[in-house]
Design an enzyme around this catalytic site. Structure first.
Site, short mmCIF file in Angstrom:
data_model
loop_
_atom_site.label_atom_id
_atom_site.label_comp_id
_atom_site.label_asym_id
_atom_site.label_seq_id
_atom_site.Cartn_x
_atom_site.Cartn_y
_atom_site.Cartn_z
CG ASP A 121 9.98 17.50 53.83
OD1 ASP A 121 10.28 16.37 54.27
OD2 ASP A 121 10.10 17.81 52.63
N GLY A 122 7.65 19.59 57.30
CA GLY A 122 7.43 20.62 58.31
C GLY A 122 7.65 20.10 59.71
CG ASN B 26 13.41 24.53 54.51
OD1 ASN B 26 14.25 23.70 54.19
ND2 ASN B 26 12.13 24.37 54.22
CG ASP B 27 13.21 29.47 53.81
OD1 ASP B 27 12.51 29.66 54.82
OD2 ASP B 27 12.78 28.92 52.79
NE ARG C 113 11.58 50.96 45.71
CZ ARG C 113 10.64 51.16 44.81
NH1 ARG C 113 10.92 51.19 43.51
NH2 ARG C 113 9.37 51.31 45.17
CG ASP D 137 6.56 41.59 45.95
OD1 ASP D 137 6.54 42.84 45.86
OD2 ASP D 137 5.79 40.86 45.30
CE1 TYR E 230 8.46 32.59 48.12
CE2 TYR E 230 8.63 33.13 50.45
CZ TYR E 230 8.19 33.43 49.18
OH TYR E 230 7.47 34.58 48.97
CB SER E 231 15.41 29.52 47.76
OG SER E 231 16.45 29.86 46.88
CB SER F 64 8.81 29.02 44.29
OG SER F 64 8.92 29.78 45.47
#
Length: 298
Positions: free
Chosen positions: A80-81, A154-155, A182, A184, A197-198, A200
């Protein structure tokens, strides 16, 4: 009647992680697919970077601009990358893409490498399903100057530094103040990226036909700060209020260090990426196969 394809560009996986036996395997697969396409009556060209890094010869090599102008299909062999990188570069050209999976998950490179010939042959003759995917267009503005401009399939992710504390981000949607968050970090995801990532970070799965973005905080300070789905017509702005060594990532493209006051704007690109799937392809089949989603159901 859907288009038949005659001028096909091959893209392969050749990056730094592909060395030794893996590189030789990648080269053999590329050559095998190229020979198969030639037997199908296709004019085959190689992406120039793929040709240089794999050492594969025997076919013309073109750069991305030439491929976009001359070819009518791109065939991506990798994970996919690899597809994300090719998709971003081909979006402005409208080149349709087919993915043969030589990676791990294969959400968007969905044709297994084993027995690909039986799947690919009818697609070359016009038997396929069209799947258009929205793309994010992001900019980083510093002191009223654009210092980074990129597309993301993707994001877009704004992250804190590895040894620093939380980030504080001022978030606006269409010029309207949303919150000072606030956390990470913060993810703005397309439906394509909703399985990455979303997910997870607690974001929802989104069907690729939905016109929306997911905005998902990463480890927020306030637990009531939950992911939200926004219309894809929205423009999202993020301003760095506090936090050191923050970075911005656009798929695999990175701006290593953001500064206080930097503003990241994210909106829908005018371009889309067109994926082609075999007839009978189903998004929910992909979820079950790749994520073991809803196992135990009938």
């Amino acid at each position: 009647m859907k288009s038949k394809f005659r001028h096909v560009a091959l893209f392969g996986k050749y990056h730094a992680t592909v060395t030794g036996g893996a590189l030789e395997s990648s080269r053999k697969v590329l050559d095998d697919v190229a020979q198969f396409l030639a037997r199908q009556g296709c004019e085959v060209v190689l992406d120039k970077d793929t040709a240089v890094h794999t050492g594969l010869s025997g076919f013309p090599a073109l750069n991305m601009e030439q491929i976009g102008a001359q070819c009518d299909l791109g065939l991506v062999i990798g994970g996919d990358g690899t597809m994300l990188g090719v998709g971003r570069q081909m979006a402005s050209h409208g080149l349709p893409l087919i993915g043969i999976n030589q990676g791990r998950l294969g959400f968007i490179t969905d044709i297994p490498i084993g027995g690909y010939q039986n799947t690919l042959a009818p697609m070359l003759q016009g038997r396929y399903q069209i799947d258009d995917r929205s793309v994010l267009h992001a900019k980083v503005v510093r002191d009223q100057h654009c210092v980074f401009d990129a597309l993301a399939l993707n994001d877009v992710v704004v992250n804190r530094g590895g040894t620093s504390g939380m980030l504080e981000l001022r978030v606006e949607v269409d010029g309207r103040f949303v919150a000072n968050q606030r956390a990470d970090g913060l993810i703005i995801s397309t439906p394509t990226g909703s399985t990455a990532y979303s997910l997870s970070a607690g974001g929802p799965l989104m069907h690729p036909s939905i016109g929306g973005w997911v905005m998902a905080p990463i480890a927020p300070h306030t637990l009531s700060n939950r992911p939200i789905v926004l219309p894809e017509t929205s423009e999202v702005s993020l301003e760095i209020v506090s936090g050191r060594y923050a970075s911005a990532n656009f798929d695999m493209q990175s701006l290593a260090e953001l500064m206080i006051g930097d503003r990241i704007t994210v909106r829908r690109s005018e371009h889309k990426v067109r994926f082609l799937h075999p007839e009978g392809w189903n998004y929910f089949d992909t979820l079950r196969k790749k994520m073991h989603w809803n196992e135990g159901g009938n």
